[in-house]
Structure formats: structure tokens, C-alpha cells
Write an enzyme that holds these catalytic residues in place. Structure first.
Site, PDB file in Angstrom:
ATOM      1  N   ASP A   9      66.735 -83.192  55.812  1.00 55.12           N
ATOM      2  CA  ASP A   9      67.090 -83.021  57.231  1.00 55.12           C
ATOM      3  C   ASP A   9      65.823 -82.593  57.987  1.00 55.12           C
ATOM      4  O   ASP A   9      65.800 -81.572  58.650  1.00 55.12           O
ATOM      5  CB  ASP A   9      68.248 -82.007  57.417  1.00 55.12           C
ATOM      6  CG  ASP A   9      67.877 -80.606  56.980  1.00 55.12           C
ATOM      7  OD1 ASP A   9      66.995 -80.456  56.090  1.00 55.12           O
ATOM      8  OD2 ASP A   9      68.453 -79.632  57.517  1.00 55.12           O
ATOM      9  N   ASP A  14      60.974 -79.635  54.873  1.00 58.60           N
ATOM     10  CA  ASP A  14      61.341 -80.944  54.302  1.00 58.60           C
ATOM     11  C   ASP A  14      60.119 -81.857  54.309  1.00 58.60           C
ATOM     12  O   ASP A  14      59.849 -82.574  53.334  1.00 58.60           O
ATOM     13  CB  ASP A  14      62.451 -81.629  55.115  1.00 58.60           C
ATOM     14  CG  ASP A  14      63.720 -80.800  55.227  1.00 58.60           C
ATOM     15  OD1 ASP A  14      63.708 -79.839  56.006  1.00 58.60           O
ATOM     16  OD2 ASP A  14      64.704 -81.117  54.536  1.00 58.60           O
TER      17      ASP A  14
HETATM   18  O1  RIB Z   1      67.714 -72.327  54.043  1.00 57.84           O
HETATM   19  C1  RIB Z   1      66.590 -73.114  53.858  1.00 57.84           C
HETATM   20  C2  RIB Z   1      66.865 -74.555  54.212  1.00 57.84           C
HETATM   21  O2  RIB Z   1      67.266 -74.679  55.573  1.00 57.84           O
HETATM   22  C3  RIB Z   1      65.702 -75.488  54.037  1.00 57.84           C
HETATM   23  O3  RIB Z   1      66.156 -76.734  53.559  1.00 57.84           O
HETATM   24  C4  RIB Z   1      65.067 -75.577  55.401  1.00 57.84           C
HETATM   25  O4  RIB Z   1      64.633 -76.859  55.739  1.00 57.84           O
HETATM   26  C5  RIB Z   1      66.110 -74.912  56.328  1.00 57.84           C
HETATM   27  O5  RIB Z   1      66.306 -75.336  57.584  1.00 57.84           O
HETATM   28 CA    CA Z   2      65.674 -78.769  54.785  1.00 59.96          CA
END
Ligand code: RIB
Ligand code: CA
Length: 289
Positions: A9, A14
């Protein structure tokens, strides 16, 4: 290793997970799902990251919303989910969930999930037999209250599970070979970057996008946690981690807990990571190579 799919996402960390994994392993394709931002943003961001890093990886669109809840915006990663970037709008019609089902009907795949589990849960619900062809799945998700870092980053839960708890329930209920990397490991400050660390690497010869993304999170939140790259590291070298075998429960608020295992539950929950391994396989590979 062959046949690797990422579910993301994108999202700053990521993007770093894509960069790190691509240095070690051929990624067949990436499915972007909604989470850190709206689906259009996470999809456009993923395409932008792949292009900026000169990678040749197809990107597909997954789900617009969690299974049964509305999308919500946290904007932790920026207005459009990727620091100050506003990625170009990309039109692509082939559906990522259909692509995932098709792939798993034909061959065995390993999946790295660094976002909400919506697309994987949907694929498993539509065609449960595909679980036989999931070689293993590595999931960045959960906070298991195993130490002071595992207490959640949103309302006592971890974001990816909180965003779509029903999807997590479906995936965790399946008897797939699962490796679960939660905040208990990824929020340990020794696996993070602060402003001092950033100043040491900011002039290194690394892609500009990686520097900009790191700088954004450090300026905005003081610290960059490598949640998603650490999950990628588990695919690169799982021997760097310590795991316990346990079952996992998820409540309706996305709060995860360990359950005693009975029989063969096939789930490994990360409880520790070797610091030197983190440094050489992840940190230096991204920032000092
Ligand atoms: O809690 C961590 C996760 O949520 C990770 O995948 C990061 O991208 C975040 O937004
Ligand atoms: Ca993520």
C-alpha cells in the site's frame, strides 16, 4: 528464488521494501491495495517508485476499500501517501486479485504483504484451493504485546491489521505457511533511523527518491521505522529472525494476540532480529552500497 509477488500500500516504507527486495530477488509483480492512502494513490505511487528505481515490475490494482469497512485516511506518509510526491495517474484495467488467483491456480508463489490483507483474503475467499499453492506468506502486521514496542501504532493495534481486521481474520484462519512480522520487532528503535543516522548517509550515492522519502519521515515524525523492509528481510534471510510458533487472534478493533497452538498451525511470529544481520542485509544494502 522464483515466483515472488508483493502486496503493498505504497507508502514510504513499502517503497523501501520494494527497493530492498529487488536488490536480492526477482519480483514477478506487485499488487497495490488501499491502506496508507486511497487505492488510486497507492497504485500510482507504486508505479512511480518502480519507475524511479529503474525496475521493470508490473503493478496491478487491488481493492479500493477494506472488505466490509470504509477506507480511512491517516496521511502518516503524506498527503497522497508518498511524502511530497504527487505521482502521475496511471490507467490499467487488469484486476490484481484476478491476476493473483490466476497465478496461484497455475503455480506455487511466495507472497510478501506489506499492506492490509484485503486482496489476499479476497482471493482466498473466492478460491480457497489456491492456499495449496502459497509456498509461504510473509506478513508485516500485528502487535503482539511481547515487549514495550508491541503495543500498537493506532488505537492499540497495528495499522495494516487495524485497516482491515476481517481480511486478517481470513488469512490467519488459513493453514498457510505464515511468517508474521509485527511491531514488537519493527518498532525497536535500534532498527530505525533518526536525524543523526540520516545525516551520515544523506550524501551517499543512493537513489534520490530513497533519500527524499527518508528525509520526509524523519522531518515529520523524527524517526523512520523500517516495518516493511524488515518484512522483506524475512524473505531474504529468515535465519536472522527468532520466531515462536503460535496461533494468532484478531478482534474487531484489529488488536492481535497470540493464542496457544494446538496441532500444526504453520505460523511463525517474529520475536527478535539479529542486529548485525539487520545492519548488513538491510540498512547498509539500502544506504551504504
Ligand atoms: O504499521 C506499519 C505498517 O503500516 C507498514 O506497512 C507501514 O507502511 C504503515 O503504514
Ligand atoms: Ca505498508
Amino acid at each position: 528464488m522464483k515466483n515472488v509477488i508483493m502486496s503493498v500500500d505504497t507508502g514510504i516504507d513499502d517503497a523501501m521494501a520494494i527497493y530492498l527486495l529487488s536488490k536480492y530477488i526477482n519480483i514477478d509483480y506487485i499488487i497495490a491495495t488501499s491502506g496508507n492512502s486511497y487505492l488510486n494513490n497507492t497504485f500510482n505511487n507504486t508505479n512511480f517508485v518502480v519507475k524511479s528505481l529503474n525496475l521493470d515490475i508490473p503493478v496491478y490494482k487491488g481493492s479500493e476499500n477494506p472488505l466490509i469497512r470504509p477506507h480511512f485516511e491517516e496521511k502518516y506518509h503524506g498527503e497522497y501517501g508518498l511524502a511530497d510526491y504527487r505521482a502521475e495517474n496511471i490507467i490499467k484495467k487488469e484486476n490484481g486479485i484476478v491476476k493473483l488467483i490466476d497465478s496461484l491456480n497455475k503455480d506455487k508463489y511466495t507472497i510478501l504483504s506489506t499492506g492490509p490483507l484485503t486482496d489476499i483474503a479476497l482471493a482466498l475467499s473466492v478460491e480457497p484451493s489456491i492456499s495449496d499453492n502459497i509456498e509461504k506468506i510473509i506478513i508485516m502486521g500485528g502487535a503482539f504485546h511481547l515487549n514495550e514496542y508491541g503495543n500498537g501504532n493506532i488505537n492499540n493495534a497495528e495499522f495494516n491489521i487495524y485497516y482491515d481486521p476481517e481480511a486478517a481474520k481470513i488469512v490467519f484462519k488459513n493453514n498457510i505457511n505464515e511468517y508474521i512480522i509485527g511491531l514488537d520487532v519493527t518498532m525497536d528503535p535500534k532498527f530505525s533511523m533518526d536525524n543523526n543516522d540520516f545525516n551520515k548517509i544523506k550524501n551517499n550515492n543512493i537513489p534520490g527518491i530513497i533519500i527524499k522519502l527518508s528525509e520526509y519521515l524523519i522531518l515529520k515524525h523524527k524517526r523512520l521505522y523500517f516495518h516493511d523492509p524488515i518484512a522483506a528481510l524475512c524473505l531474504i534471510n529468515e535465519n536472522l529472525f527468532k520466531f515462536i510458533d503460535a496461533d494468532v487472534s484478531v478482534d474487531n478493533n484489529g488488536i492481535t494476540a497470540l493464542k496457544n497452538a494446538s496441532g500444526n498451525i504453520n505460523k511463525k511470529i517474529a520475536i527478535d532480529l539479529d542486529y548485525n544481520g539487520f545492519k548488513s542485509y538491510l540498512y547498509d544494502k539500502i544506504f551504504n552500497e
